[in-house]
Design a protein around this motif. Structure first.
Motif, PDB file in Angstrom:
ATOM      1  N   LYS A 237      66.799  -0.048  30.544  1.00 24.29           N
ATOM      2  CA  LYS A 237      68.221  -0.249  30.271  1.00 24.29           C
ATOM      3  C   LYS A 237      68.903  -0.836  31.513  1.00 24.29           C
ATOM      4  O   LYS A 237      68.816  -0.277  32.606  1.00 24.29           O
ATOM      5  CB  LYS A 237      68.880   1.074  29.880  1.00 24.29           C
TER       6      LYS A 237
ATOM      7  N   PRO B 270      56.285   0.290  25.713  1.00 24.24           N
ATOM      8  CA  PRO B 270      57.112   1.223  26.496  1.00 24.24           C
ATOM      9  C   PRO B 270      58.569   1.139  26.068  1.00 24.24           C
ATOM     10  O   PRO B 270      58.998   0.150  25.464  1.00 24.24           O
ATOM     11  CB  PRO B 270      56.934   0.719  27.933  1.00 24.24           C
ATOM     12  N   GLU B 271      59.324   2.158  26.368  1.00 26.79           N
ATOM     13  CA  GLU B 271      60.761   2.122  26.103  1.00 26.79           C
ATOM     14  C   GLU B 271      61.395   1.001  26.926  1.00 26.79           C
ATOM     15  O   GLU B 271      61.069   0.846  28.107  1.00 26.79           O
ATOM     16  CB  GLU B 271      61.408   3.455  26.471  1.00 26.79           C
TER      17      GLU B 271
ATOM     18  N   GLN C 263      57.683  -5.236  32.893  1.00 27.24           N
ATOM     19  CA  GLN C 263      58.853  -4.398  33.166  1.00 27.24           C
ATOM     20  C   GLN C 263      58.951  -4.058  34.647  1.00 27.24           C
ATOM     21  O   GLN C 263      60.035  -4.071  35.236  1.00 27.24           O
ATOM     22  CB  GLN C 263      58.778  -3.102  32.351  1.00 27.24           C
TER      23      GLN C 263
END
Length: 664
Positions: free
Chosen positions: A305, A301-302, A219
């Motif tokens: 976006k 993890p989230e 990420q």
């Protein structure tokens, strides 16, 4: 022609025997007999090796649905199958990647018009039996089903680059030699491409798992490109997809090819620095050695976006098509730069907080530059973009907003000019690219951002020289409050190294950024973590080195003296950089009107450029002016770079109208 978009996708995947991470599977020796196999194609039909008993040659071509090299060679394999269809030759495409589904295979066959059998090698059993390591890789079997050739299809692709065409068609030659009853002259070559995504034995007791550490590293460093609809050839957002690329990921991390970052860490600090730390690198390699375990999905993890379809942090407020209808890109040949003009209808100055050029067809769009052409300008002052531009796009560029309080200005009444560079890929294509803007309220603008450069057009890189030095310097800073924001060096295939040096008014020098191993495949903009003051009278000196020797494997022709040119077999020397210049609030409160620059100033500047610009590159070099005019030329050359641009003349004529009237 070299195709930057293809090279971009390949550069993180192509390998050489020297750099390659060793596969756990050993290639089987020439002369080994293959007893048989039974595989189903993507339609469910069973294929046995015995079904091809009439064939004197059977070629097993291991490919993958997402490997960009394999995609390119699907056309070659189909052509070879057609060429030898009446000579008892069967070519079978085989997918041994655990992460390629039957649905993906069906889509691949449709998109690439693959008519040869396309078989799924479940659990990579056939790949293990013949010792195939990469995609694409071919194994040629003779009538006795012994291995007679293994390796690449041809030598079209190099490590991190692609030739204009192959110099040796290895597979084709091997087929011809076997059919003729001859010994294969070159029985083994090193395949160039992606690791086969084999099933790994995961150590579920490992402390390092995808769900915990690895997903977070990806990420932070990778996902901005490796996600759906972006430039990277595959996504790194889902474990089932990632695990198939585990060995490939380990290889490019070990070789420091990915994530791409080429600046020397000794100089400067950059907000978009994506290089892996030593600890991150060790963690990834430890995970792969443990068989790439998934771990507890609850620890993921989230997801980050992103704005769908854009890399800007927010959806653009204004989106414009660059062309009214899709532009038709021919299948072959050189496409000269195309210039498209649109009127956005801005009746007042617009301040741009963020802007992004979005390529409509990633396969054929090499680059895009956008210019704002103020009223009264005719475009000749653009100079092909070497001096600066409003917005730029190259494959992999991530668009970001400018720092707080900073924006670029589009003057009222401006037209937008788009320079499009297309590269044909062998089949007719169409493209409809777009530009998106987010705006800033003028009252919030404290600095105007401008893209400028240190550029040297007068290139003559000698043949055989492996370290040819070229320098350029920028305009001087107009005040003590100007700030440096970012750097984007630009050279072509002979580019070797690039350095920016800040020169103070008293001549003191400071290295701002050093790129010791310039890579044309990655057109990176290096964004300073903190803007750097550029005192009045200071300037930027750019130093480039070129390798025009045979040692440079990407060199199109080491026997040629290389000069300035648009195409990648020519060269450029441009040290782009962004600066922020303070603006006067009173100026912002005033609505600029079209035609603020007097027409007589524009006309006089155009007259002089046209008169002396013998090579028609939009500016005047010192050697284009008769010797008796050199004294005047040097006074007009405000930045001392031996070149006078239209904008330099306009600036001087507005400040000193008497100079304009004296010039003839």
């Amino acid at each position: 022609m070299y195709r930057l978009i293809l090279v971009f996708s390949l550069s993180c995947l192509l390998v050489s025997p020297v750099w390659a991470r060793e596969s756990k599977i050993e290639p089987q020796p020439i002369g080994k007999k293959i007893e048989g196999f039974e595989l189903k194609d993507f339609r469910g039909k069973t294929h046995k090796l015995s079904d091809y008993s009439e064939s004197d040659v059977v070629v097993l071509a291991f490919i993958g649905c997402e490997c960009p090299v394999a995609k390119r060679y699907s056309v070659t394999l189909q052509e070879l199958a057609g060429e030898f269809k009446d000579q008892k030759v069967s070519i079978l495409a085989v997918d041994a990647n655990q992460h390629d589904s039957i649905t993906e295979m069906a889509s691949f066959a449709r998109v690439h018009s693959l008519e040869i059998p396309f078989l799924k090698d479940l659990a990579n059993r056939l790949a293990d039996e013949v010792g195939a390591q990469r995609t694409p890789e071919v194994v040629l079997l003779d009538q006795q089903r012994t291995i007679r050739y293994r390796g690449r299809i041809d030598d079209h692709f190099l490590v991190g680059n692609v030739r204009d065409g192959a110099t040796r068609d290895d597979l084709k030659i091997a087929i011809q030699e076997v059919l003729a009853g001859k010994k294969v002259s070159v029985p083994e070559t090193d395949p160039v491409g992606c690791h086969i995504g084999r099933i790994l034995e995961a150590d579920e007791t490992s402390e390092v798992t995808y769900s915990n550490q690895i997903a977070r590293i990806f990420q932070k460093r990778c996902v901005e490109c490796h996600r759906e609809s972006q430039i990277a050839p595959f996504a790194l957002t889902d474990y089932d997809e990632v695990v198939g690329w585990a060995e490939m990921i380990a290889e490019v991390v070990e070789d420091q090819r990915m994530p791409p970052w080429h600046a020397d860490p000794k100089y400067g600090h950059f907000s978009n620095d994506r290089h892996l730390t030593k600890e991150e690198k060790e963690t990834i390699l430890k995970w792969v050695e443990a068989g790439a375990p998934e771990g507890d999905a609850k620890q993921l993890p989230e997801p980050v976006k992103y704005v769908e379809g854009w890399t800007l942090p927010e959806k653009p407020e204004l989106i414009l098509n660059i062309t009214e209808a899709p532009y038709q890109v021919p299948a072959e040949g050189e496409v000269k730069y195309k210039y498209f003009v649109t009127d956005p209808g801005f009746t007042e100055d617009k301040w741009i907080k963020g802007a992004e050029l979005k390529a409509g067809n990633l396969q054929v769009v090499h680059h895009i530059l956008c210019f704002a052409l103020p009223p009264g300008a005719d475009g000749r002052e653009l100079g092909g973009g070497a001096r600066g531009f409003l917005v730029g796009y190259v494959p992999g560029k991530i668009a970001r907003n400018y720092p707080e309080g900073m924006a670029k200005r589009i003057p009222a009444g401006s037209r937008l000019v788009f320079q499009m560079h297309y590269t044909p890929i062998g089949s007719p294509q169409e493209d409809q690219s777009q530009i998106g803007f987010t705006f800033m309220d003028p009252k919030d603008v404290k600095y105007e951002v401008k893209t400028t450069s240190a550029v040297n057009h007068r290139l003559a890189i000698p043949p055989g020289n492996n370290n040819f030095k070229v320098e350029a310097k920028s305009d001087v800073s107009p005040n003590d409050d100007t700030m440096l924001l970012s750097f984007m060096p630009h050279m072509h295939l002979r580019g070797k190294a690039f350095r920016y040096v800040g020169v103070s008014p008293d001549g003191q020098e400071e290295i701002l950024i050093d790129i010791p191993a310039y890579d044309f495949n990655w057109q990176t903009a290096y964004e300073l973590a903190e803007p750097k003051k550029m005192p009045k009278g200071s300037y930027v000196r750019a130093i480039a080195h070129y390798d025009n020797s045979e040692e440079n494997l990407f060199n199109p022709d080491p026997t040629k003296t290389v000069r300035w040119g648009d195409q990648t077999w020519d060269e450029m020397m441009i040290g782009y950089f962004d600066v922020a210049v303070p603006v006067d609030p009173k100026t912002l409160a005033k609505k600029d009107k079209p035609g603020d620059v007097p027409q007589e100033v524009l006309d006089k500047a155009d007259e002089l450029i046209t008169k002396f610009d013998t090579n028609q590159d939009g500016e005047v070099a010192r050697e284009e002016v008769p010797e008796k005019g050199h004294n005047v030329f040097d006074r007009l050359d405000s930045n001392g770079d031996k070149t006078v641009t239209r904008q330099e003349l306009i600036n001087i004529f507005q400040t000193y109208p008497a100079v304009m009237r004296l010039l003839k």
